[in-house]
Design an enzyme around this catalytic site. Structure first.
Site, PDB file in Angstrom:
ATOM      1  N   GLY A  14      -4.568  11.021 -12.909  1.00 56.88           N
ATOM      2  CA  GLY A  14      -3.502  12.234 -12.608  1.00 56.88           C
ATOM      3  C   GLY A  14      -4.573  13.262 -12.785  1.00 56.88           C
ATOM      4  N   SER A 128      -5.159   5.699  -2.197  1.00 55.76           N
ATOM      5  CA  SER A 128      -6.481   5.013  -2.360  1.00 55.76           C
ATOM      6  C   SER A 128      -7.712   5.685  -2.423  1.00 55.76           C
ATOM      7  CB  SER A 128      -6.655   3.987  -0.847  1.00 55.76           C
ATOM      8  OG  SER A 128      -7.777   3.425  -1.142  1.00 55.76           O
ATOM      9  N   LYS A 182       0.216   0.769   1.371  1.00 59.31           N
ATOM     10  CA  LYS A 182      -0.954   0.723   0.567  1.00 59.31           C
ATOM     11  C   LYS A 182      -1.120  -0.520  -0.164  1.00 59.31           C
ATOM     12  CE  LYS A 182      -4.152   2.007  -2.631  1.00 59.31           C
ATOM     13  NZ  LYS A 182      -3.734   1.328  -3.914  1.00 59.31           N
ATOM     14  N   HIS A 185      -3.083  -2.283   2.732  1.00 57.65           N
ATOM     15  CA  HIS A 185      -4.305  -1.933   2.607  1.00 57.65           C
ATOM     16  C   HIS A 185      -5.319  -2.598   1.826  1.00 57.65           C
ATOM     17  CE1 HIS A 185      -7.215   0.559   0.264  1.00 57.65           C
ATOM     18  NE2 HIS A 185      -7.623   1.024   1.560  1.00 57.65           N
ATOM     19  N   ASN A 186      -4.538  -2.988   0.407  1.00 58.47           N
ATOM     20  CA  ASN A 186      -5.233  -3.521  -0.695  1.00 58.47           C
ATOM     21  C   ASN A 186      -5.503  -5.159  -0.223  1.00 58.47           C
ATOM     22  OD1 ASN A 186      -4.953  -1.151  -2.016  1.00 58.47           O
ATOM     23  ND2 ASN A 186      -4.723  -2.085  -3.890  1.00 58.47           N
ATOM     24  N   GLU A 189      -8.331  -4.881   1.832  1.00 62.78           N
ATOM     25  CA  GLU A 189      -9.444  -4.781   1.354  1.00 62.78           C
ATOM     26  C   GLU A 189      -9.903  -6.352   0.530  1.00 62.78           C
ATOM     27  OE1 GLU A 189      -9.017  -1.472  -1.411  1.00 62.78           O
ATOM     28  OE2 GLU A 189     -10.039  -3.132  -3.049  1.00 62.78           O
TER      29      GLU A 189
END
Ligand code: NDP
Length: 476
Positions: A14, A128, A182, A185-186, A189
């Site tokens: 953050g 990401s 997402k 995506h991981n 990965e």
């Protein structure tokens, strides 16, 4: 003037996201449960832009221009729910709550539905790139309503990574679409990393070379089709020497891969949707297997003789074989990942643009790669592509790689070097292109023991054979 956007939750992610926003000229209200974090952010980085520091949630909300946009970047799970619930009591209809944490897409769907009942927009957003990405330009995958993207789009597109002048951010689709993408995506990965790890292992078993020499091979590969962030850092990690012992760093790291759960989520979702993401699943299970130290120890004792060498006649041919096998297997992993996104999009009515998704992974994120341009082109040319494998560029790369792929997988099996993702990707390819699959026999067995019926190749209808009777066929 009031702040254009707010960030609550100022731990590493953050804090960096807030700094990125401020550095890009946005007025950012900042808040954290423990106010010390807010104070230290402003003390250390207040000169980077305009921060509006607040201590209570009420002051934080009051500091924002309307419609308010609040980014929540707190611990995933219960804490995220607690913060969202608190915000919901303070915000007004039309305001936007953005969850940039690693939420499961089903949680995002639930939260979105709940906040919609209060007239609030809830935008589950995949981010990401880790802490570096958050600060310097991540890949951003926002879900939620079109309306919320009108406010968030210009902000997120500005702070995202940029590739060829195109921001690595676009509206993915409604409710949980951003967190779903997402998640996949991981998963990709995981597959990408497992394939790289297998390639390294095969090269080492084949060449008997030291990690530093293998680093050079990866650096060379990073100048061609395989160019990507993960291949680049593989060169760095392999070249690294442990300071205390002088030995290759990779030889001193315990060989048990950990995981935080997004690979598992991806596989679970793919099972639900019936999409064979075999590469991602093998990669996820390979990490699990590596962690079963007791079983590995028992098996090593029962079956000694591991650590075999591959038979290599010509060094350059072998290295090129591994490179082509890696590229072909990687194409399979991405084809499966995009199938998964496509299936999720259909199941949940998200209308996700697959080529567009490839575009925003070109920068900022962990799987950023040259390759992603080819994926975008493939979907631009043919939006209803049945599988990426058959798009011209990929079909050519796979065809050119098949002999290498077979040599590497066969030699790995012969020598006893595990290459689960290489070999299962090759099996996936062979299964997809098979003239006939033994699935026909499975249907026969199912009909035999469970009267599950079957279809025939020669005429329409649904049939059952009276296996326990006279074995005549009846129409079901
Ligand atoms: P953490 O996950 O360590 O969470 C710490 C933050 O959560 C602190 O600001 C803490 O406040 C706050 N918090 C915890 N519990 C509560 C609560 N009950 N009420 C209010 N605030 C609470 O922070 P990270 O920065 O590492 O990660 C933030 C999010 O980003 C997570 O969802 C994580 O999964 C995700 N993430 C994403 C990455 C990516 O690449 N996309 C990488 C890393 C993380 P306090 O200071 O008061 O304790």
């Amino acid at each position: 003037a009031k702040a254009q956007i707010g960030v609550t939750g100022l731990a590493v992610m953050g804090r960096n996201l807030a700094r990125n926003l401020a550095r890009n000229g946005f007025r950012v209200a900042v808040h954290n449960r423990t106010p010390e974090r807010t104070r230290s952010l402003v003390a250390e980085h207040g000169d980077e832009g305009t921060f509006v520091a607040t201590e209570s949630m009420a002051d934080f909300v009051a500091a924002l221009e309307r419609p308010r946009a609040v980014i929540v970047m707190v611990k995933a799970g219960g804490p995220t729910d607690a913060v969202i619930d608190e915000l919901a009591t303070l915000l007004e209809p039309g305001d936007i709550v953005v969850d940039c944490g690693n939420a499961h897409f089903a949680d995002t769907q639930r939260r979105e539905a709940a906040l919609r009942r209060h007239g609030l927009h809830f935008v589950g957003t995949g981010v990401s790139g880790g802490e570096e990405g958050a600060l310097h330009g991540p890949s951003i995958m926002p879900g939620g309503s079109e309306e919320s993207y009108q406010k968030l789009g210009p902000i997120f597109e500005k702070i995202a990574a940029q590739v060829d002048g195109v921001p690595c951010c676009r509206h993915i689709g409604p409710d949980g679409a951003g967190h779903f993408v997402k998640m996949v995506h991981n998963g990709i990965e995981y597959a990408d990393m497992q394939l790289i790890a297998e390639a390294y292992d095969l090269l080492r078993a084949g060449l008997g070379a030291e990690p530093a020499e293998l680093a050079e091979i990866f650096r060379e590969w990073n100048r061609g089709e395989l160019e990507s962030f993960l291949i680049e850092i593989t060169g760095d990690v392999l070249a690294h020497t442990d300071a205390s012992t002088g030995r290759p760093f990779v030889d001193l790291v315990r060989d048990q891969a950990e995981q935080k759960g997004t690979g598992r989520w991806t596989v679970q979702s793919a099972l639900d949707l019936g999409i064979p993401i075999t590469g991602i699943a093998e990669a996820t299970f390979a990490r699990s297997l590596s962690g079963h130290a007791d079983q590995r120890e028992a098996a090593r004792r029962a079956f000694p003789g591991g650590g075999a060498k591959l038979k290599v006649d010509d060094r350059d041919t072998f290295v090129e074989d591994v490179r082509r096998a890696l590229l072909a297997s990687k194409i399979v992993a991405y084809a499966q990942g995009f199938d998964h996104i496509s299936a999720g999009s259909r199941e949940y009515d998200w209308n996700i643009d697959l080529g567009g998704t490839a575009t925003i992974w070109r920068g900022g994120c962990i799987i950023r790669a040259r390759f992603l341009d080819r994926i975008r082109e493939a979907y631009d040319e043919q939006p209803d592509l049945s599988t990426l494998l058959v798009a011209p560029y990929f079909a050519e790369a796979v065809s050119a790689g098949v002999p290498s792929w077979r040599r590497v997988v066969a030699e790995a099996a012969r020598a006893g070097v595990p290459a689960p993702a290489f070999s299962s990707s090759l099996a996936y390819f062979d299964a997809l292109r098979a003239e006939r699959l033994p699935a026909a026999l499975i249907q026969g067995l199912r009909d035999n023991f469970g009267a599950h019926t079957y279809h025939r190749v020669d005429r329409p209808g649904t049939f059952h054979t009276l296996w326990a009777g006279d074995r005549s066929e009846v129409e079901a």
